[in-house]
Design a protein around this motif. Structure first.
Motif, PDB file in Angstrom:
ATOM      1  N   MET A   1      -9.955   5.669   4.675  1.00  0.00           N
ATOM      2  CA  MET A   1      -8.826   4.751   4.813  1.00  0.00           C
ATOM      3  C   MET A   1      -7.526   5.499   5.139  1.00  0.00           C
ATOM      4  SD  MET A   1      -7.356   2.085   2.030  1.00  0.00           S
ATOM      5  CE  MET A   1      -8.952   1.707   1.336  1.00  0.00           C
ATOM      6  N   PHE A   2      -7.356   6.605   4.414  1.00  0.00           N
ATOM      7  CA  PHE A   2      -6.159   7.420   4.631  1.00  0.00           C
ATOM      8  C   PHE A   2      -6.152   8.008   6.038  1.00  0.00           C
ATOM      9  CE2 PHE A   2      -4.535  11.805   4.683  1.00  0.00           C
ATOM     10  CZ  PHE A   2      -3.190  11.537   4.542  1.00  0.00           C
ATOM     11  N   LYS A   3      -7.347   8.482   6.437  1.00  0.00           N
ATOM     12  CA  LYS A   3      -7.471   9.112   7.749  1.00  0.00           C
ATOM     13  C   LYS A   3      -7.144   8.109   8.861  1.00  0.00           C
ATOM     14  CE  LYS A   3     -10.590  12.249  10.118  1.00  0.00           C
ATOM     15  NZ  LYS A   3     -11.961  12.738  10.235  1.00  0.00           N
ATOM     16  N   ASN A  70       0.868  -9.113  13.769  1.00  0.00           N
ATOM     17  CA  ASN A  70       0.840  -9.819  15.056  1.00  0.00           C
ATOM     18  C   ASN A  70      -0.541  -9.817  15.711  1.00  0.00           C
ATOM     19  OD1 ASN A  70       3.533 -10.517  14.904  1.00  0.00           O
ATOM     20  ND2 ASN A  70       4.222  -8.639  15.898  1.00  0.00           N
ATOM     21  N   ASP A  71      -1.284  -8.691  15.590  1.00  0.00           N
ATOM     22  CA  ASP A  71      -2.618  -8.671  16.231  1.00  0.00           C
ATOM     23  C   ASP A  71      -3.728  -9.211  15.307  1.00  0.00           C
ATOM     24  OD1 ASP A  71      -3.272  -6.623  14.499  1.00  0.00           O
ATOM     25  OD2 ASP A  71      -3.146  -5.028  15.991  1.00  0.00           O
ATOM     26  N   GLY A  72      -3.349  -9.638  14.107  1.00  0.00           N
ATOM     27  CA  GLY A  72      -4.315 -10.284  13.217  1.00  0.00           C
ATOM     28  C   GLY A  72      -5.115  -9.341  12.351  1.00  0.00           C
ATOM     29  N   SER A  73      -4.941  -8.021  12.563  1.00  0.00           N
ATOM     30  CA  SER A  73      -5.751  -7.066  11.779  1.00  0.00           C
ATOM     31  C   SER A  73      -5.339  -7.039  10.310  1.00  0.00           C
ATOM     32  CB  SER A  73      -5.686  -5.669  12.390  1.00  0.00           C
ATOM     33  OG  SER A  73      -4.373  -5.205  12.399  1.00  0.00           O
ATOM     34  N   LEU A  74      -4.104  -7.398  10.045  1.00  0.00           N
ATOM     35  CA  LEU A  74      -3.641  -7.433   8.647  1.00  0.00           C
ATOM     36  C   LEU A  74      -4.397  -8.515   7.868  1.00  0.00           C
ATOM     37  CD1 LEU A  74      -1.415  -5.960   6.967  1.00  0.00           C
ATOM     38  CD2 LEU A  74       0.037  -7.915   7.375  1.00  0.00           C
ATOM     39  N   GLU A  75      -4.590  -9.638   8.513  1.00  0.00           N
ATOM     40  CA  GLU A  75      -5.307 -10.746   7.881  1.00  0.00           C
ATOM     41  C   GLU A  75      -6.773 -10.359   7.625  1.00  0.00           C
ATOM     42  OE1 GLU A  75      -4.801 -14.310  10.067  1.00  0.00           O
ATOM     43  OE2 GLU A  75      -5.628 -15.580   8.486  1.00  0.00           O
ATOM     44  N   GLN A  76      -7.359  -9.692   8.630  1.00  0.00           N
ATOM     45  CA  GLN A  76      -8.761  -9.266   8.491  1.00  0.00           C
ATOM     46  C   GLN A  76      -8.918  -8.237   7.377  1.00  0.00           C
ATOM     47  OE1 GLN A  76     -10.433  -8.050  12.207  1.00  0.00           O
ATOM     48  NE2 GLN A  76     -10.568 -10.136  12.966  1.00  0.00           N
ATOM     49  N   THR A  77      -7.978  -7.303   7.321  1.00  0.00           N
ATOM     50  CA  THR A  77      -8.030  -6.271   6.267  1.00  0.00           C
ATOM     51  C   THR A  77      -7.922  -6.925   4.897  1.00  0.00           C
ATOM     52  OG1 THR A  77      -6.746  -4.954   7.814  1.00  0.00           O
ATOM     53  CG2 THR A  77      -7.049  -4.021   5.635  1.00  0.00           C
ATOM     54  N   LEU A  78      -7.043  -7.912   4.809  1.00  0.00           N
ATOM     55  CA  LEU A  78      -6.833  -8.608   3.535  1.00  0.00           C
ATOM     56  C   LEU A  78      -8.097  -9.342   3.096  1.00  0.00           C
ATOM     57  CD1 LEU A  78      -4.372  -9.186   1.609  1.00  0.00           C
ATOM     58  CD2 LEU A  78      -4.237 -11.388   2.724  1.00  0.00           C
ATOM     59  N   ILE A  79      -8.799  -9.936   4.076  1.00  0.00           N
ATOM     60  CA  ILE A  79     -10.035 -10.669   3.736  1.00  0.00           C
ATOM     61  C   ILE A  79     -11.132  -9.686   3.319  1.00  0.00           C
ATOM     62  CG2 ILE A  79     -11.859 -12.169   4.691  1.00  0.00           C
ATOM     63  CD1 ILE A  79      -9.578 -13.263   6.593  1.00  0.00           C
ATOM     64  N   PHE A  84      -6.023  -5.027  -1.853  1.00  0.00           N
ATOM     65  CA  PHE A  84      -5.122  -4.785  -0.730  1.00  0.00           C
ATOM     66  C   PHE A  84      -3.999  -3.826  -1.105  1.00  0.00           C
ATOM     67  CE2 PHE A  84      -1.646  -6.147   2.182  1.00  0.00           C
ATOM     68  CZ  PHE A  84      -2.270  -5.812   3.370  1.00  0.00           C
ATOM     69  N   SER A  85      -3.664  -3.795  -2.394  1.00  0.00           N
ATOM     70  CA  SER A  85      -2.565  -2.914  -2.820  1.00  0.00           C
ATOM     71  C   SER A  85      -2.888  -1.438  -2.567  1.00  0.00           C
ATOM     72  CB  SER A  85      -2.209  -3.149  -4.284  1.00  0.00           C
ATOM     73  OG  SER A  85      -3.338  -3.170  -5.072  1.00  0.00           O
ATOM     74  N   ILE A  86      -4.194  -1.097  -2.594  1.00  0.00           N
ATOM     75  CA  ILE A  86      -4.594   0.296  -2.308  1.00  0.00           C
ATOM     76  C   ILE A  86      -4.244   0.641  -0.857  1.00  0.00           C
ATOM     77  CG2 ILE A  86      -6.583   1.904  -2.194  1.00  0.00           C
ATOM     78  CD1 ILE A  86      -5.976   1.132  -5.052  1.00  0.00           C
ATOM     79  N   ILE A  87      -4.455  -0.339   0.012  1.00  0.00           N
ATOM     80  CA  ILE A  87      -4.135  -0.124   1.431  1.00  0.00           C
ATOM     81  C   ILE A  87      -2.616   0.055   1.599  1.00  0.00           C
ATOM     82  CG2 ILE A  87      -4.154  -1.234   3.725  1.00  0.00           C
ATOM     83  CD1 ILE A  87      -6.875  -2.442   2.785  1.00  0.00           C
ATOM     84  N   VAL A  88      -1.874  -0.746   0.842  1.00  0.00           N
ATOM     85  CA  VAL A  88      -0.411  -0.625   0.905  1.00  0.00           C
ATOM     86  C   VAL A  88       0.019   0.766   0.426  1.00  0.00           C
ATOM     87  CG1 VAL A  88       1.784  -1.565   0.068  1.00  0.00           C
ATOM     88  CG2 VAL A  88      -0.094  -3.116   0.581  1.00  0.00           C
ATOM     89  N   ILE A  89      -0.592   1.229  -0.662  1.00  0.00           N
ATOM     90  CA  ILE A  89      -0.276   2.580  -1.180  1.00  0.00           C
ATOM     91  C   ILE A  89      -0.566   3.623  -0.101  1.00  0.00           C
ATOM     92  CG2 ILE A  89      -0.988   4.365  -2.854  1.00  0.00           C
ATOM     93  CD1 ILE A  89      -1.396   2.102  -4.894  1.00  0.00           C
ATOM     94  N   PHE A  93       2.073   6.090   1.631  1.00  0.00           N
ATOM     95  CA  PHE A  93       1.895   7.543   1.517  1.00  0.00           C
ATOM     96  C   PHE A  93       1.828   8.191   2.904  1.00  0.00           C
ATOM     97  CE2 PHE A  93      -0.822  11.345   1.108  1.00  0.00           C
ATOM     98  CZ  PHE A  93      -0.001  12.088   0.277  1.00  0.00           C
ATOM     99  N   THR A  94       1.121   7.535   3.833  1.00  0.00           N
ATOM    100  CA  THR A  94       1.009   8.083   5.197  1.00  0.00           C
ATOM    101  C   THR A  94       2.394   8.179   5.839  1.00  0.00           C
ATOM    102  OG1 THR A  94      -1.029   6.830   5.305  1.00  0.00           O
ATOM    103  CG2 THR A  94      -0.298   7.839   7.333  1.00  0.00           C
ATOM    104  N   HIS A  95       3.175   7.104   5.666  1.00  0.00           N
ATOM    105  CA  HIS A  95       4.523   7.103   6.244  1.00  0.00           C
ATOM    106  C   HIS A  95       5.389   8.184   5.617  1.00  0.00           C
ATOM    107  CE1 HIS A  95       3.518   3.400   8.294  1.00  0.00           C
ATOM    108  NE2 HIS A  95       4.701   3.420   8.886  1.00  0.00           N
ATOM    109  N   TRP A  96       5.221   8.363   4.311  1.00  0.00           N
ATOM    110  CA  TRP A  96       6.018   9.395   3.644  1.00  0.00           C
ATOM    111  C   TRP A  96       5.608  10.785   4.131  1.00  0.00           C
ATOM    112  CZ3 TRP A  96       4.584  13.348   0.244  1.00  0.00           C
ATOM    113  CH2 TRP A  96       5.663  14.051  -0.294  1.00  0.00           C
ATOM    114  N   LEU A  97       4.279  10.965   4.308  1.00  0.00           N
ATOM    115  CA  LEU A  97       3.776  12.270   4.733  1.00  0.00           C
ATOM    116  C   LEU A  97       4.272  12.640   6.132  1.00  0.00           C
ATOM    117  CD1 LEU A  97       1.835  14.211   3.227  1.00  0.00           C
ATOM    118  CD2 LEU A  97       0.030  13.390   4.729  1.00  0.00           C
TER     119      LEU A  97
END
Lengths: 213, 208
Positions: A1-3, A70-79, A84-89, A93-97
């Motif tokens: 996921m991180f990768k 906008n491309d709908g992938s957020l909705e798919q990931t959520l389903i 989902f909070s792990i994905i947010v973390i 973290f990726t943005h911070w890195l």
């Protein structure tokens, strides 16, 4: 996921390089607005540094969810992912890195270049690292709240939450300059970060769910 | 009545002279600005857990009134600051955290207004209110945690008040009076919210 998140962000050069360049430009522009005398440069340097970190972190989160939304992938990931909070973390973290950490290192470099005081610059580094992570979390919340409404609104509603951090940074800097125990400010920021790092992703995941319902 | 009592019939303060009389406006406004935010936070939790629609209406009904009381607290504090501190503004912890509260109120109102889908707006607003509630203990404890120009609380639940009873009774009266006024305003604002949000319901059409 991180990768995956790392590769996604790395491919979007504008998203990670933009905030770093903005930070760079603010710090380069600062000496142009004051006299080129070293003591005058030092007076407002750290205030500009904290504000530059704040603005860069605000820009860093600008499209953290919007493209996926906008491309709908957020909705798919959520389903697909119940946590989902792990994905947010991971996203934070990726943005911070890729953005927060280089900006923190640049803060150290600029600080060393301005003050020529290694111990002062070394003390600035942990403050920059922790504060950039806190700012990133706060602006991610703002961005989630104002998803598809523009990032300005999100920044406006979460900016008040970032102001106490700026106050602590200012106080921490005074403590460093007066050679008082500044570690207490680092622990205070670390304590805040430890709460934020857990609470914000949970809140953000609920906020995004509310958007997608 | 309490304000008139406080402004005209209480004795002059030994140190601050007549300038202290602004407490009959400043203290109730400051107290209410925080209390209203807490009421919003409780309503937010109620809405998110039990999905009570009235709680959601209450949040957005309180927000403008909270902004107004916070603004009064800031302005009256500034006016009081000139004779006592020699400055109308100081970036100290109490004043800055109250300013943050004011900006929070404005942010909440703008966030809610930016959505046409009220249900979504209610949910997002509730989450932001809960996160923003972290500022309330900061405001409350700011005078203890940091060295500030602002004095610490004169009236607490545990200790004897450090203010003389001649000045204290009208102050308590003005707090109660302002509380009543704000409750009336919140009820009126809530009524407007209910009628506005339920405007398509038959009972609203009959009522209006």
């Amino acid at each position: 996921m991180f990768k995956l998140e790392f590769l996604k962000l790395r491919k979007k050069t504008r998203s990670w390089l933009g905030p770093i360049l903005v930070f760079w430009l603010i710090m380069l522009a600062y000496p142009l607005t004051v006299e080129f005398l070293r003591d005058k440069l030092e007076i407002g340097f750290f205030s500009v540094l904290w504000i530059a970190i704040l603005i860069s972190m605000m820009l860093a989160t600008e499209d953290i969810f919007s493209e996926d939304y906008n491309d709908g992938s957020l909705e798919q990931t959520l389903i697909q992912n119940p946590s989902f909070s792990i994905i947010v973390i991971t996203k934070i973290f990726t943005h911070w890195l890729l953005i927060g950490l280089p900006i923190s290192i640049l803060s150290f470099v600029f600080s060393l270049g301005t003050t020529e005081d290694l111990s002062l610059s070394l003390s600035i580094l942990p403050l920059a690292i922790i504060s950039s992570y806190i700012f990133l979390n706060l602006f991610v919340l703002g961005n989630a709240l104002s998803l598809n409404k523009g990032s300005v609104l999100g920044a406006l509603v979460t900016m008040p939450l970032a102001l106490p951090v700026l106050i602590v940074l200012g106080k921490g800097l005074i403590a460093i300059q007066l050679d008082i125990n500044y570690q207490s400010f680092i622990f205070l920021l670390l304590g805040s970060l430890s709460i934020i790092i857990v609470a914000i992703p949970i809140v953000v995941s609920y906020v995004i769910k509310a958007h997608l319902e | 009545m309490s304000i008139i009592w406080g402004l005209f019939f209480t004795p002059e303060d030994f140190v601050q002279g007549n300038s202290y009389r602004i407490i009959y406006l400043h203290v109730p406004a400051s107290f209410l600005s925080q209390t209203l935010y807490l009421a919003m936070a409780i309503s937010s939790i109620t809405y998110l857990i039990w999905r009570v629609k009235l709680a959601a209406y209450l949040i957005i009904a309180i927000a403008p009134i909270g902004a107004m009381t916070t603004f009064i607290a800031l302005i009256s504090g500034s006016i009081w600051g000139i004779p006592t501190w020699g400055t109308w503004w100081q970036w100290d912890a109490r004043i800055t955290s109250t300013l943050i509260l004011f900006i929070m109120y404005l942010g909440l109102i703008s966030l809610h207004n930016s959505f046409s889908n009220y249900e979504k707006a209610d949910k997002l607003l509730s989450w932001l209110v809960i996160v923003g509630a972290v500022n309330i203990p900061i405001i409350k404890k700011s005078v203890d945690w940091w060295s500030t120009l602002h004095q610490s609380a004169s009236i607490t639940l545990t200790d004897k008040p450090s203010i003389d009873s001649v000045m204290l009774y009208p102050l308590i009266g003005s707090i109660i009076g302002f509380f009543g006024l704000v409750i009336c305003l919140v009820l009126l604002s809530s009524k407007y919210q209910i009628l506005h949000r339920e405007k398509n319901k038959s009972w609203v059409k009959d009522y209006v």
